[in-house]
Write a protein that holds these residues in place. Structure first.
Motif, mmCIF file in Angstrom:
data_model
loop_
_atom_site.group_PDB
_atom_site.id
_atom_site.type_symbol
_atom_site.label_atom_id
_atom_site.label_comp_id
_atom_site.label_asym_id
_atom_site.label_seq_id
_atom_site.Cartn_x
_atom_site.Cartn_y
_atom_site.Cartn_z
ATOM 1 N N MET A 61 -50.012 40.882 -144.365
ATOM 2 C CA MET A 61 -48.703 41.041 -143.763
ATOM 3 C C MET A 61 -48.801 42.290 -142.658
ATOM 4 S SD MET A 61 -46.473 41.812 -147.161
ATOM 5 C CE MET A 61 -46.514 40.841 -148.562
ATOM 6 N N CYS A 62 -49.811 43.052 -142.783
ATOM 7 C CA CYS A 62 -49.800 44.100 -141.772
ATOM 8 C C CYS A 62 -50.590 43.479 -140.444
ATOM 9 C CB CYS A 62 -50.817 45.231 -142.354
ATOM 10 S SG CYS A 62 -49.870 46.375 -143.425
ATOM 11 N N ARG A 63 -51.626 42.607 -140.767
ATOM 12 C CA ARG A 63 -52.377 41.942 -139.587
ATOM 13 C C ARG A 63 -51.266 41.157 -138.859
ATOM 14 N NH1 ARG A 63 -55.808 39.097 -141.789
ATOM 15 N NH2 ARG A 63 -55.749 39.807 -143.767
ATOM 16 N N ARG A 64 -50.406 40.440 -139.548
ATOM 17 C CA ARG A 64 -49.755 39.384 -138.964
ATOM 18 C C ARG A 64 -48.219 39.968 -138.440
ATOM 19 N NH1 ARG A 64 -49.482 34.115 -142.468
ATOM 20 N NH2 ARG A 64 -48.619 33.528 -140.507
ATOM 21 N N LEU A 65 -47.811 40.955 -138.917
ATOM 22 C CA LEU A 65 -46.282 41.416 -138.612
ATOM 23 C C LEU A 65 -46.197 42.812 -138.570
ATOM 24 C CD1 LEU A 65 -43.488 40.504 -138.205
ATOM 25 C CD2 LEU A 65 -43.231 40.889 -140.510
ATOM 26 N N LEU A 66 -46.687 43.434 -139.668
ATOM 27 C CA LEU A 66 -46.276 44.935 -139.722
ATOM 28 C C LEU A 66 -46.922 45.825 -138.722
ATOM 29 C CD1 LEU A 66 -46.106 45.051 -143.458
ATOM 30 C CD2 LEU A 66 -44.043 44.410 -142.011
ATOM 31 N N ALA A 67 -47.824 45.719 -138.512
ATOM 32 C CA ALA A 67 -48.686 46.661 -137.522
ATOM 33 C C ALA A 67 -49.337 45.801 -136.132
ATOM 34 C CB ALA A 67 -49.887 47.064 -138.012
ATOM 35 N N ASN A 68 -49.009 46.625 -134.933
ATOM 36 C CA ASN A 68 -49.805 46.088 -133.944
ATOM 37 C C ASN A 68 -51.336 46.572 -133.906
ATOM 38 O OD1 ASN A 68 -50.870 45.612 -131.487
ATOM 39 N ND2 ASN A 68 -49.150 46.173 -130.249
ATOM 40 N N THR A 69 -51.916 45.801 -134.412
ATOM 41 C CA THR A 69 -53.355 46.351 -134.570
ATOM 42 C C THR A 69 -54.226 46.731 -133.415
ATOM 43 O OG1 THR A 69 -54.415 44.091 -134.760
ATOM 44 C CG2 THR A 69 -53.830 45.268 -136.937
ATOM 45 N N VAL A 70 -53.676 46.440 -132.099
ATOM 46 C CA VAL A 70 -54.233 46.686 -130.861
ATOM 47 C C VAL A 70 -54.178 48.198 -130.706
ATOM 48 C CG1 VAL A 70 -54.360 46.278 -128.588
ATOM 49 C CG2 VAL A 70 -53.891 44.515 -129.873
ATOM 50 N N ILE A 71 -53.011 48.460 -131.269
ATOM 51 C CA ILE A 71 -52.648 50.271 -130.720
ATOM 52 C C ILE A 71 -52.449 50.783 -131.933
ATOM 53 C CG2 ILE A 71 -51.783 49.749 -128.388
ATOM 54 C CD1 ILE A 71 -49.025 50.073 -129.690
ATOM 55 N N GLU A 72 -52.107 50.280 -133.095
ATOM 56 C CA GLU A 72 -51.822 50.897 -134.318
ATOM 57 C C GLU A 72 -52.852 50.819 -135.648
ATOM 58 O OE1 GLU A 72 -47.120 50.901 -134.374
ATOM 59 O OE2 GLU A 72 -48.017 49.142 -135.022
ATOM 60 N N SER A 73 -53.049 51.695 -136.463
ATOM 61 C CA SER A 73 -53.945 51.556 -137.596
ATOM 62 C C SER A 73 -52.869 51.685 -138.866
ATOM 63 C CB SER A 73 -54.966 52.608 -137.436
ATOM 64 O OG SER A 73 -54.604 54.060 -137.600
ATOM 65 N N TYR A 74 -53.420 51.123 -140.114
ATOM 66 C CA TYR A 74 -52.684 51.191 -141.094
ATOM 67 C C TYR A 74 -53.247 51.454 -142.360
ATOM 68 C CZ TYR A 74 -54.100 46.503 -141.690
ATOM 69 O OH TYR A 74 -54.914 45.363 -142.128
ATOM 70 N N SER A 75 -52.636 52.107 -143.416
ATOM 71 C CA SER A 75 -53.094 52.110 -144.688
ATOM 72 C C SER A 75 -52.249 51.796 -145.882
ATOM 73 C CB SER A 75 -53.757 53.796 -144.807
ATOM 74 O OG SER A 75 -52.468 54.558 -145.107
ATOM 75 N N ILE A 76 -53.007 51.489 -146.845
ATOM 76 C CA ILE A 76 -52.161 50.772 -147.887
ATOM 77 C C ILE A 76 -52.347 51.401 -149.063
ATOM 78 C CG2 ILE A 76 -51.661 48.894 -149.365
ATOM 79 C CD1 ILE A 76 -53.002 46.984 -146.768
ATOM 80 N N ASP A 77 -51.230 52.091 -149.578
ATOM 81 C CA ASP A 77 -51.439 52.727 -151.160
ATOM 82 C C ASP A 77 -50.609 51.885 -152.048
ATOM 83 O OD1 ASP A 77 -52.831 55.035 -150.267
ATOM 84 O OD2 ASP A 77 -50.941 55.866 -149.420
ATOM 85 N N LEU A 78 -51.302 51.564 -153.228
ATOM 86 C CA LEU A 78 -50.507 50.710 -154.224
ATOM 87 C C LEU A 78 -50.234 51.644 -155.586
ATOM 88 C CD1 LEU A 78 -52.610 47.435 -154.230
ATOM 89 C CD2 LEU A 78 -50.656 47.730 -153.016
ATOM 90 N N GLU A 79 -49.063 51.436 -156.021
ATOM 91 C CA GLU A 79 -48.233 52.006 -157.151
ATOM 92 C C GLU A 79 -48.017 51.047 -158.243
ATOM 93 O OE1 GLU A 79 -45.040 54.355 -155.943
ATOM 94 O OE2 GLU A 79 -46.297 55.653 -154.594
ATOM 95 N N GLY A 80 -48.451 51.384 -159.303
ATOM 96 C CA GLY A 80 -48.059 50.735 -160.552
ATOM 97 C C GLY A 80 -48.782 49.349 -160.703
#
Length: 80
Positions: A61-80
């Motif tokens: 989801m992040c790579r395709r829509l949520l983040a612009n990976t050219v200029i943004e980085s992201y981290s994912i934390d899972l709960e539950g």
């Protein structure tokens, strides 16, 4: 399962919104604040119960829509 996705501009990418926040804080009298970087938090409630599958799905989801990976980085934390 809940996924918290934090998205930030990569270092070296200008952050005009962070700069504006920093200037506003200084204008309000807050001292000692250095560089300000602004980001996004996206919270996803997922039906998936397997952590590995959930992480893989959110990463896609992040790579395709949520983040612009050219200029943004992201981290994912899972709960539950």
């Amino acid at each position: 399962m809940r996924a918290n996705v934090r998205i930030m501009l990569k270092s070296g990418v200008l952050d005009p919104q962070g700069k504006a926040i920093g200037n506003a804080l200084a204008g309000l009298g807050f001292e000692g604040v250095g560089e300000v970087r602004q980001g996004k938090l996206i919270v996803l409630d997922l039906a998936e119960t397997d952590a590995a599958k959930a992480r893989e799905s959110v990463d896609a989801m992040c790579r395709r829509l949520l983040a612009n990976t050219v200029i943004e980085s992201y981290s994912i934390d899972l709960e539950g």
